[in-house]
Design a protein around this motif. Sequence first.
Motif, PDB file in Angstrom:
ATOM      1  N   ASP A  83      27.851  30.440  35.216  1.00 55.31           N
ATOM      2  CA  ASP A  83      28.364  31.722  34.846  1.00 55.31           C
ATOM      3  C   ASP A  83      29.689  32.083  35.583  1.00 55.31           C
ATOM      4  O   ASP A  83      30.636  32.498  34.588  1.00 55.31           O
ATOM      5  CB  ASP A  83      27.214  32.875  35.351  1.00 55.31           C
ATOM      6  CG  ASP A  83      25.988  32.783  34.583  1.00 55.31           C
ATOM      7  OD1 ASP A  83      25.728  33.432  33.620  1.00 55.31           O
ATOM      8  OD2 ASP A  83      25.156  31.844  34.938  1.00 55.31           O
TER       9      ASP A  83
ATOM     10  N   ARG B  43      33.189  32.840  33.342  1.00 55.26           N
ATOM     11  CA  ARG B  43      33.664  34.225  33.406  1.00 55.26           C
ATOM     12  C   ARG B  43      35.198  34.258  33.678  1.00 55.26           C
ATOM     13  O   ARG B  43      36.187  34.663  33.006  1.00 55.26           O
ATOM     14  CB  ARG B  43      32.939  35.045  34.625  1.00 55.26           C
ATOM     15  CG  ARG B  43      31.677  35.450  34.147  1.00 55.26           C
ATOM     16  CD  ARG B  43      30.998  36.467  35.496  1.00 55.26           C
ATOM     17  NE  ARG B  43      29.693  36.640  35.241  1.00 55.26           N
ATOM     18  CZ  ARG B  43      29.407  37.898  34.589  1.00 55.26           C
ATOM     19  NH1 ARG B  43      30.449  38.646  34.238  1.00 55.26           N
ATOM     20  NH2 ARG B  43      28.004  38.322  34.656  1.00 55.26           N
TER      21      ARG B  43
ATOM     22  N   ASN C 115      33.705  42.290  32.243  1.00 58.30           N
ATOM     23  CA  ASN C 115      32.266  42.135  32.314  1.00 58.30           C
ATOM     24  C   ASN C 115      31.522  42.438  31.069  1.00 58.30           C
ATOM     25  O   ASN C 115      30.565  41.661  30.625  1.00 58.30           O
ATOM     26  CB  ASN C 115      31.795  43.060  33.302  1.00 58.30           C
ATOM     27  CG  ASN C 115      32.004  42.363  34.860  1.00 58.30           C
ATOM     28  OD1 ASN C 115      32.392  41.222  35.032  1.00 58.30           O
ATOM     29  ND2 ASN C 115      32.385  43.203  35.946  1.00 58.30           N
TER      30      ASN C 115
ATOM     31  N   TYR D 230      32.280  39.344  28.648  1.00 56.98           N
ATOM     32  CA  TYR D 230      31.578  38.194  28.732  1.00 56.98           C
ATOM     33  C   TYR D 230      30.214  38.494  28.455  1.00 56.98           C
ATOM     34  O   TYR D 230      29.298  37.647  27.711  1.00 56.98           O
ATOM     35  CB  TYR D 230      31.443  38.258  30.450  1.00 56.98           C
ATOM     36  CG  TYR D 230      30.747  36.903  30.950  1.00 56.98           C
ATOM     37  CD1 TYR D 230      31.071  35.649  30.912  1.00 56.98           C
ATOM     38  CD2 TYR D 230      29.300  37.177  31.493  1.00 56.98           C
ATOM     39  CE1 TYR D 230      30.029  34.492  31.122  1.00 56.98           C
ATOM     40  CE2 TYR D 230      28.376  36.180  31.745  1.00 56.98           C
ATOM     41  CZ  TYR D 230      28.631  34.766  31.546  1.00 56.98           C
ATOM     42  OH  TYR D 230      28.119  33.883  32.043  1.00 56.98           O
TER      43      TYR D 230
END
Length: 346
Positions: free
Chosen positions: A170, A174, A193, A196
């Motif tokens: 992750d 990101r 965020n 993503y």
Amino acid sequence: MNIPVYYLSLPYDLSGSRSKNRFRAELLWGVSKILDLMEEDRDFTMVFDYACDIEIHYENGFEFFQIKTHGRSKSYTTKRLTKVEGEGSILGKLYVLIKNNFPGEVRVAVVSNVPYSSMPADALINCFLSLPDKDQREIATALKDELGIDSIDLSKLFYVQTNMDLEHPDDAVRGKLTLAFERIKKCEPTNPNALYRLIVDTVSEKACYEYSAADYDEILRLKGLSRKQFDELLDLHAEKSKTGISAATEYIDQLPNIRDRMIYKRSLPNVLKLLSTSWLIKEIESEIARFLRENDVGDMETAIDLLITRFNDRFPVEVNRAEKAVLYIVVIKRFEDGVYGYEDDI
């Protein structure tokens, strides 16, 4: 044999037993690969988990990737890659995708976080033709026996040692997403965020569609994400996505009815969320923009009334009347600001 005919002749695998973490690693490696492709001048559609873990469909061919996570202390060997277990060996399940001659470009690859002992460790992407002769003969013999074919073309078979942490992918994705966004869109994402989550949710939905399809275009629609669609996801979080919001807010503040002002203000954040996360709402937005371009809709009030009549039935039931009206206001204001470009771009 053309692209659709060839692809529909391949065996598909939608029911493999995998852990949640492994499945997520596959999808995030696919997202990372998309980011690489977005910076190349080539059209593509990535298909998730149909004939292979990750597939790239080009105009004239395919790339198939099988993602294999492995303990860091281990490495792959020729014996391990050709060992038949269950439905076949690691290489056998890949090579079956290219055993029939295809006139276009096609190659398959094992992707892993560990090296392959027979290949040099300093090269992350290796063709199996670079193997020692002993390994090439061992692989060719094993694949011929497993698949019942007479010849093997190792020039189409690759091993990719990824430097991405497939056990904890992750954070890597990101960071790569933010950097790639800045290079592609020439600005920072408005909400990294949320961007993503939107991308991961989108590819997860594609991968989790678990039915076979008889039509190639349907497979691309249900299981695939094209370059254009991915670019649209990025656009939702580019600076221009804010365009029209301030004007919409000003218009709502000037409404004569106090109750309408209150309800519309409360609805605006949810409408913005829908515009950045829902493919259906985005499609409706495009249709509204096209309608505004092609028709003389008069003043603001008349335009909203026309849109209510034409588009209200297109929304899912969970979108209420106020949210529809606010969306019309936002789209009209964006249209006035030229967000949707020329008619041919809508």
